[in-house]
Design a protein around this motif. Structure first.
Motif, PDB file in Angstrom:
ATOM      1  N   LYS A 106       0.804  -1.304  -0.094  1.00 12.45           N
ATOM      2  CA  LYS A 106      -0.103  -0.105  -0.119  1.00 12.45           C
ATOM      3  C   LYS A 106       0.804   1.405   0.027  1.00 12.45           C
ATOM      4  O   LYS A 106       2.111   1.277   0.491  1.00 12.45           O
ATOM      5  CB  LYS A 106      -0.847  -0.054   1.195  1.00 12.45           C
ATOM      6  N   ASP A 107       0.150   2.322  -0.738  1.00 10.99           N
ATOM      7  CA  ASP A 107       1.199   3.569  -0.405  1.00 10.99           C
ATOM      8  C   ASP A 107       0.962   4.120   0.992  1.00 10.99           C
ATOM      9  O   ASP A 107       0.121   3.496   2.059  1.00 10.99           O
ATOM     10  CB  ASP A 107       0.208   4.553  -1.048  1.00 10.99           C
ATOM     11  N   ARG A 108       1.949   4.843   1.534  1.00  7.74           N
ATOM     12  CA  ARG A 108       1.903   5.332   2.788  1.00  7.74           C
ATOM     13  C   ARG A 108       1.759   6.983   2.985  1.00  7.74           C
ATOM     14  O   ARG A 108       2.175   7.677   1.862  1.00  7.74           O
ATOM     15  CB  ARG A 108       3.160   4.882   3.161  1.00  7.74           C
ATOM     16  N   LEU A 109       1.189   7.049   4.162  1.00  5.25           N
ATOM     17  CA  LEU A 109       1.333   8.667   4.413  1.00  5.25           C
ATOM     18  C   LEU A 109       2.214   9.056   5.333  1.00  5.25           C
ATOM     19  O   LEU A 109       2.754   8.231   6.427  1.00  5.25           O
ATOM     20  CB  LEU A 109       0.132   8.878   5.286  1.00  5.25           C
ATOM     21  N   LYS A 110       3.346  10.086   4.887  1.00  7.07           N
ATOM     22  CA  LYS A 110       4.498  10.473   5.951  1.00  7.07           C
ATOM     23  C   LYS A 110       4.061  11.679   6.557  1.00  7.07           C
ATOM     24  O   LYS A 110       3.703  12.628   5.940  1.00  7.07           O
ATOM     25  CB  LYS A 110       5.661  10.471   4.975  1.00  7.07           C
TER      26      LYS A 110
END
Length: 205
Positions: free
Chosen positions: A118-122
């Motif tokens: 999955k894409d991640r939030l930073k």
């Protein structure tokens, strides 16, 4: 028969009320509060007063998301100064200014390079504070600055309730670091203004 009916109706009402009450409790959001340092000994400064000033202006637009956090970094910094800094030189001509320069949080999406990941939030939390002591009689000044930050990465589909837990933990860790570093800096670089501090800072030419 009517009496039995009434008893059944009362029981049904109580059951529905109990279900409703349980549901309402589950729906109440978790409440978070800013970190406090009241149990720690205050840092006694030989100044007339301590002024807390915030120069940070939130933008309320992305990528800045500090306004979404359940606890405020800016407010936490103000409370830190309230808990840890104490004016103990009321006959002096000196004042201490605790100046909040930055208390922001930014958010960005990190695209996954793996097909099944999955894409991640930073998230990056930033805290920049200057503690400045000015002698009004001769206009001399000394100061120390702390720039602290923390980063957090979570899956892009993380639920808001879980996000808030991560954010809260992030702020607490940020202030644990800030607290240690600021106290160390005060005792090293502003030691001549700290009551009962007899350490001497040696400066290199």
């Amino acid at each position: 028969m009517n009496k039995l009916k009434n008893i059944v109706l009362v029981f049904s009402s109580l059951f529905m009320f109990a279900c409703s009450t349980t549901s309402d409790i589950d729906a109440v959001p978790l409440r978070y509060s800013e970190p406090r340092f009241q149990t720690m000994a205050p840092i006694e400064l030989d100044v007339e007063k301590v002024e807390v000033i915030s120069e940070f202006i939130p933008s309320f637009t992305r990528p800045n998301v500090e306004h979404l956090f359940p606890v405020s970094i800016e407010k936490s910094a103000k409370l830190w100064a309230e808990d840890r800094l104490k004016a103990d030189g009321f006959s002096s001509n000196r004042i201490a200014e605790f100046i909040i320069k930055d208390a922001s949080v930014t958010e960005e999406i990190e695209k996954s390079e793996e097909l099944l990941q999955k894409d991640r939030l930073k998230y990056r939390a930033n805290l920049s504070v200057v503690l400045k002591i000015t002698d009004k009689s001769n206009m001399s000044a000394a100061e120390t600055t702390i720039n602290a930050w923390r980063e957090l990465r979570i899956p892009v589909d993380t639920k808001i309730a879980d996000k808030e837990k991560y954010w809260n933990d992030m702020v607490y860790k940020l202030f644990d670091e800030f607290n240690q570093r600021m106290e160390k800096n005060i005792n090293e670089y502003l030691n001549m203004y700290v009551k009962n501090n007899y350490s001497i800072k040696e400066y290199q030419d």
